[in-house]
Motif scaffolding. Structure first.
Motif, mmCIF file in Angstrom:
data_model
loop_
_atom_site.group_PDB
_atom_site.id
_atom_site.type_symbol
_atom_site.label_atom_id
_atom_site.label_comp_id
_atom_site.label_asym_id
_atom_site.label_seq_id
_atom_site.Cartn_x
_atom_site.Cartn_y
_atom_site.Cartn_z
ATOM 1 N N VAL A 192 29.658 77.120 103.533
ATOM 2 C CA VAL A 192 29.774 78.461 102.946
ATOM 3 C C VAL A 192 30.811 79.279 103.706
ATOM 4 C CG1 VAL A 192 28.541 80.552 102.278
ATOM 5 C CG2 VAL A 192 27.384 78.351 102.162
ATOM 6 N N CYS A 193 30.857 79.158 105.030
ATOM 7 C CA CYS A 193 31.891 79.854 105.808
ATOM 8 C C CYS A 193 33.283 79.435 105.349
ATOM 9 C CB CYS A 193 31.729 79.543 107.289
ATOM 10 S SG CYS A 193 30.316 80.320 108.107
ATOM 11 N N ALA A 194 33.477 78.136 105.190
ATOM 12 C CA ALA A 194 34.788 77.628 104.782
ATOM 13 C C ALA A 194 35.158 78.116 103.391
ATOM 14 C CB ALA A 194 34.786 76.104 104.830
ATOM 15 N N GLN A 195 34.197 78.140 102.478
ATOM 16 C CA GLN A 195 34.484 78.611 101.122
ATOM 17 C C GLN A 195 34.911 80.075 101.127
ATOM 18 O OE1 GLN A 195 30.674 77.514 99.404
ATOM 19 N NE2 GLN A 195 31.615 75.847 98.251
ATOM 20 N N ILE A 196 34.250 80.886 101.930
ATOM 21 C CA ILE A 196 34.605 82.304 102.006
ATOM 22 C C ILE A 196 36.020 82.472 102.552
ATOM 23 C CG2 ILE A 196 34.084 84.467 103.219
ATOM 24 C CD1 ILE A 196 31.089 83.604 103.059
ATOM 25 N N LEU A 197 36.328 81.779 103.629
ATOM 26 C CA LEU A 197 37.645 81.926 104.248
ATOM 27 C C LEU A 197 38.745 81.330 103.373
ATOM 28 C CD1 LEU A 197 36.728 81.161 107.958
ATOM 29 C CD2 LEU A 197 37.082 83.395 106.881
ATOM 30 N N GLN A 198 38.448 80.263 102.671
ATOM 31 C CA GLN A 198 39.448 79.660 101.788
ATOM 32 C C GLN A 198 39.834 80.607 100.654
ATOM 33 O OE1 GLN A 198 38.108 76.510 99.161
ATOM 34 N NE2 GLN A 198 40.020 75.370 99.428
ATOM 35 N N ALA A 199 38.862 81.361 100.133
ATOM 36 C CA ALA A 199 39.102 82.204 98.959
ATOM 37 C C ALA A 199 39.356 83.664 99.310
ATOM 38 C CB ALA A 199 37.910 82.106 98.007
ATOM 39 N N ARG A 200 39.527 83.976 100.576
ATOM 40 C CA ARG A 200 39.619 85.388 100.986
ATOM 41 C C ARG A 200 40.837 86.092 100.393
ATOM 42 N NH1 ARG A 200 41.580 82.189 104.941
ATOM 43 N NH2 ARG A 200 43.505 82.822 106.017
ATOM 44 N N ASP A 201 41.898 85.360 100.074
ATOM 45 C CA ASP A 201 43.114 85.998 99.561
ATOM 46 C C ASP A 201 43.065 86.248 98.058
ATOM 47 O OD1 ASP A 201 44.260 86.037 102.084
ATOM 48 O OD2 ASP A 201 45.213 84.077 101.836
ATOM 49 N N ARG A 202 42.094 85.687 97.365
ATOM 50 C CA ARG A 202 42.044 85.864 95.913
ATOM 51 C C ARG A 202 40.755 86.494 95.390
ATOM 52 N NH1 ARG A 202 41.410 80.219 96.647
ATOM 53 N NH2 ARG A 202 39.509 79.370 95.727
ATOM 54 N N VAL A 203 39.763 86.677 96.261
ATOM 55 C CA VAL A 203 38.497 87.290 95.849
ATOM 56 C C VAL A 203 38.206 88.439 96.815
ATOM 57 C CG1 VAL A 203 36.035 86.937 95.439
ATOM 58 C CG2 VAL A 203 37.651 85.087 94.935
ATOM 59 N N ASP A 204 38.067 89.632 96.280
ATOM 60 C CA ASP A 204 37.942 90.822 97.126
ATOM 61 C C ASP A 204 36.749 90.755 98.069
ATOM 62 O OD1 ASP A 204 40.187 91.882 95.989
ATOM 63 O OD2 ASP A 204 39.119 93.240 94.622
#
Length: 268
Positions: A240-252
């Motif tokens: 879950v940490c990785a998913q959040i950091l991976q998508a940080r530039d496209r999901v507010d």
């Protein structure tokens, strides 16, 4: 949940929703709940909840399309609204599925996937949620449904967290257990992505999506300690940490969580 899509997509989905409501003899009313990029549209319809999902014609039938229907096989001890009826049709370049549910009698915990304030959930809520997660984890992971792919987590965990993947204990998970998908009942909504995931994945989502409200996160860490403190849950937390950091530039809301998640990783 998400902002309304582009006008052409919104108009097409609203027309399809009207068609679905007519087929069921109901009238869609109340607040519209949009899915990502207008892929889904939901709202109350009389005493029911009407959910519409679309896909390009010829691509329907995948895991997300079939998830709500197949979730009916899960134990009754996992609280979720009953799915009564389904209607499928195709118009032009798009396929649609309309799903008619029982209307959950209680509001969502949050209008967003993440917490912006402490929801003040009672101890009974956490006991029922923990029991639901235990019942779900006891279901043998389905061979034909993956909430998280092993190839994916082995790639993104080292890339975005700096940690290595060790042993993986698999279990059955909801796969998208954020605060817009749980009610104050509690009822768990939106089962399109359920399937196999690393143990503790759902509990990790509830915990990490609360990090913007430290007092709420601390409460959740305590209430779900029976899951999160187990060594087997480490891969679920890292995923879950990785998913959040991976998508940080496209999901507010992922961008908002990125800082607290990095702090959590430093302490892990």
């Amino acid at each position: 949940m998400f902002d309304a899509p582009a006008p052409t997509t919104a108009d097409r989905m609203l027309a399809a929703q009207q068609h679905a409501a007519d087929q069921f003899g109901l009238r869609a009313a109340g607040r519209r709940v949009w899915g990502y990029r207008g892929r889904t549209l939901s709202s109350a319809a009389g005493p029911h909840w009407l959910r519409l999902v679309c896909a390009e014609a010829g691509t329907e039938g995948d895991k997300l399309w079939s998830g709500p229907f197949t979730s009916r096989t899960l134990p009754a001890s996992v609280p979720r609204p009953d799915l009564f009826r389904i209607r499928d049709w195709t118009t032009g370049a798009y396929a649609y599925r309309a799903e008619l549910y029982a209307l959950a009698p209680d509001p969502m915990v949050s209008p967003r996937p993440v917490l912006d304030e402490d929801p003040g959930l009672p101890e009974t809520w956490w006991k029922e949620m923990a029991a639901a997660l235990d019942a779900l984890a006891d279901v043998p992971p389905p061979p034909d449904r993956e909430a998280v792919r092993e190839e994916y987590l082995r790639r993104v965990i080292p890339e975005f967290t700096g940690h290595q993947v060790e042993g993986i204990v698999w279990s059955t998970a909801h796969g998208d257990l954020h605060y817009g998908n749980v009610t104050r009942g509690p009822h768990i909504l939106d089962w399109e992505g359920w399937g196999r995931a690393p143990y503790g994945y759902d509990a990790a989502t509830l915990y990490l999506y609360a990090l913007l409200v430290p007092e709420a996160a601390a409460r959740i860490r305590t209430e779900l300690a029976a899951v999160l403190d187990r060594l087997e849950a480490r891969t679920g937390l890292l995923t879950v940490c990785a998913q959040i950091l991976q998508a940080r530039d496209r999901v507010d809301f992922y961008a908002e969580l990125a800082g607290p998640v990095r702090e959590h990783l430093a302490q892990l």
